[in-house]
Write a protein that holds these residues in place. Sequence first.
Motif, short mmCIF file in Angstrom:
data_model
loop_
_atom_site.label_atom_id
_atom_site.label_comp_id
_atom_site.label_asym_id
_atom_site.label_seq_id
_atom_site.Cartn_x
_atom_site.Cartn_y
_atom_site.Cartn_z
N ILE A 1 -66.72 20.17 -10.28
CA ILE A 1 -66.11 20.21 -11.70
C ILE A 1 -65.55 20.07 -12.40
O ILE A 1 -65.19 18.99 -13.62
N ALA B 1 -75.97 18.82 -14.37
CA ALA B 1 -76.82 19.15 -12.90
C ALA B 1 -76.14 19.99 -12.30
O ALA B 1 -76.81 21.01 -10.97
N ASP B 2 -74.56 19.92 -12.39
CA ASP B 2 -73.80 19.74 -11.88
C ASP B 2 -73.98 21.41 -11.83
O ASP B 2 -73.81 21.99 -11.08
N GLU B 3 -73.47 21.79 -13.25
CA GLU B 3 -73.43 23.36 -14.10
C GLU B 3 -74.70 24.14 -13.72
O GLU B 3 -74.93 25.80 -13.14
N LYS C 1 -74.32 14.23 -15.41
CA LYS C 1 -73.95 14.27 -14.37
C LYS C 1 -74.10 16.17 -14.39
O LYS C 1 -73.59 16.93 -13.58
N ASP D 1 -67.36 24.47 -5.49
CA ASP D 1 -67.78 23.50 -6.92
C ASP D 1 -67.41 23.83 -7.65
O ASP D 1 -67.13 22.70 -8.85
N THR E 1 -76.16 16.00 -9.83
CA THR E 1 -75.63 16.19 -9.34
C THR E 1 -74.97 15.58 -8.22
O THR E 1 -75.20 15.24 -7.06
N HIS E 2 -73.43 16.46 -8.39
CA HIS E 2 -72.49 15.96 -7.04
C HIS E 2 -72.49 17.14 -5.87
O HIS E 2 -71.90 16.94 -4.74
N VAL F 1 -76.34 23.43 -11.02
CA VAL F 1 -76.45 23.81 -9.20
C VAL F 1 -75.49 24.40 -8.89
O VAL F 1 -75.79 26.20 -7.80
N LEU G 1 -82.59 16.96 -12.30
CA LEU G 1 -81.50 17.58 -12.05
C LEU G 1 -80.72 17.06 -10.22
O LEU G 1 -79.51 17.72 -10.31
#
Length: 157
Positions: free
Chosen positions: A114, A24-26, A21, A110, A88-89, A28, A84
């Motif tokens: 994170i 995926a955030d990184e 997760k 963002d 992602t959040h 995006v 991804l």
Amino acid sequence: MKTNIGINEADRQAVSDQLAKLLADEFVLYTKTRNAHWNIEGPDFHSMHVFFEQQYNELDEIMDSVAERIRKIGHYAPATLTQLLQLTHLTEKLDHKNDSLGFLKELLEDHESIIEFIRGNIDPFVSKYNDAGTSDFITGLMETHEGMAWMLRSHFR
């Protein structure tokens, strides 16, 4: 070959799931920062273009380190856009012009998201999953994101 690092498979899977997760955030956030770099307009174009490039280069290194941490604990890193985007959040906001303040605000939100996600995993990685190494690793990532957020936040009065 079986991963034998003193953490059982279920715990390594749980940690890997959280790291996926984060990766995926990184990813995006990296993409959104690239977008800012490519599409920034305005009187501060050059300085912001350079600033966003510095930020996405740092995020590129972070992504690689997160993926490698997942591999170190015996799992595979998600590596397709479909995976991804499912993990992602973060979301994309397209409601601002291509000006620096709009990009800065969205990227700051963002980074802060994170930071909160990482902060929420530091203790469980040690206390629940017996993985002090990953806890230490994400503590460093949190500090990096705090620094990057500070740089973004410093553009506002």
